[in-house]
Design an enzyme around this catalytic site. Structure first.
Site, mmCIF file in Angstrom:
data_model
loop_
_atom_site.group_PDB
_atom_site.id
_atom_site.type_symbol
_atom_site.label_atom_id
_atom_site.label_comp_id
_atom_site.label_asym_id
_atom_site.label_seq_id
_atom_site.Cartn_x
_atom_site.Cartn_y
_atom_site.Cartn_z
ATOM 1 C CG HIS A 35 20.551 30.644 103.733
ATOM 2 N ND1 HIS A 35 20.329 31.831 103.063
ATOM 3 C CD2 HIS A 35 21.439 29.956 102.973
ATOM 4 C CE1 HIS A 35 21.061 31.863 101.955
ATOM 5 N NE2 HIS A 35 21.732 30.728 101.887
ATOM 6 C CG ASP A 42 23.664 26.878 100.687
ATOM 7 O OD1 ASP A 42 24.455 26.959 99.728
ATOM 8 O OD2 ASP A 42 22.995 27.844 101.105
ATOM 9 C CD GLU A 46 26.121 31.612 96.430
ATOM 10 O OE1 GLU A 46 25.173 31.256 95.714
ATOM 11 O OE2 GLU A 46 26.045 31.645 97.672
ATOM 12 C CD GLU A 47 24.745 32.113 100.679
ATOM 13 O OE1 GLU A 47 23.888 32.966 100.414
ATOM 14 O OE2 GLU A 47 24.548 30.884 100.588
ATOM 15 C CG ASP A 65 24.739 26.710 95.197
ATOM 16 O OD1 ASP A 65 24.933 26.170 96.293
ATOM 17 O OD2 ASP A 65 24.487 27.910 95.066
#
Length: 248
Positions: free
Chosen positions: A168, A3, A35-36, A65
């Site tokens: 994450h 990611d 993006e996050e 993605d």
């Protein structure tokens, strides 16, 4: 790394491979920042296109993605909302998005690879594009969602486990990538990118059909395999007569 080093690396490889290919449409490759933090890079880009009047040139937008999840599924964005009706967690796919979805399913069917669907959940950089009515699609191999028994039977991997247990997390390193998944997804990315670089007529009516185009694989029907949530990478083709494709 998964990611989103995987999607980013895949579209870079496609861009490099296309440097000597003469296409009917321009293809713009993009790697989004922030993006996050709320799709900030893609939001800024789309806002700039709208302000300059260039948004009308954009044909389909493709989003990649996370395409190397260790416990992967082959998920295609549900552009026609057949598997994920519009509502909480699923945005409406603009006209033409269903065709992009079908084209990805057709490609996987031609390779004898089962594919499922994932919703336009708003969690990746396609969001600003579909908000402006740009047809969009793409691939996703799963994040924190749990793989079902049915999905494991079709895709392989382990049921009852996350598609990416390092989503994450600090363990999303070079050991957290399925090379098999990246190989399969990047082939699909290259196929659809080149297809739309030659013609987007099936998606948005722009341009001419490609001569000598072979018979499509059997049409995909149904979706027993919906899955996942996603995060980001893209591209868009753009037609020389005011239509453009985007890839990220």
């Amino acid at each position: 790394m998964n990611d989103n080093g995987t999607g980013s690396a895949a579209i870079l490889a496609v861009a490099e491979a296309m440097t000597k290919v003469k296409t009917a449409n321009k293809v713009r490759f993009a790697w989004w920042g922030a993006e996050e933090q709320g799709l900030l890079g893609a939001e800024h880009y789309v806002s700039d296109l709208a302000a300059s009047g260039e948004l009308a040139k954009v044909g389909p937008y493709l989003n990649f993605d996370m395409i190397g999840s260790p416990n992967f599924g082959r998920f295609v964005y549900d552009g026609d909302n057949s598997a994920f009706p519009v509502g909480p967690g699923a945005a409406e796919g603009p006209a033409g998005s269903g065709q992009i979805e079908q084209d990805f399913h057709d490609y996987f069917a031609s390779e004898n690879l089962p594919s499922g669907e994932t919703a336009f959940s708003g969690r990746s950089d396609y969001g600003p594009f579909i908000a402006e009515g740009i047809p969009a699609g793409g691939l996703f191999t799963g994040a924190e969602g749990i793989k079902t028994e049915e999905q494991a039977a079709l895709f392989g991997g382990v049921a009852g486990m996350a598609y990416d247990s390092c989503y994450h997390a600090a363990c999303d390193d070079t050991g957290n990538v399925s090379i098999e998944s990246v190989d399969q997804m990047s082939d699909a990315i290259a196929h659809l990118t080149l297809t739309y670089a030659m013609s987007t007529v099936d998606v948005n009516g722009a341009g001419e059909p490609v001569k000598g185009k072979g018979k499509k694989a059997d049409r995909y029907e149904g979706n027993p395999l919906g899955g996942g949530t996603e995060s980001g990478g893209g591209l868009h083709p753009e037609h020389d007569h005011d239509h453009e494709l985007a890839d990220r």
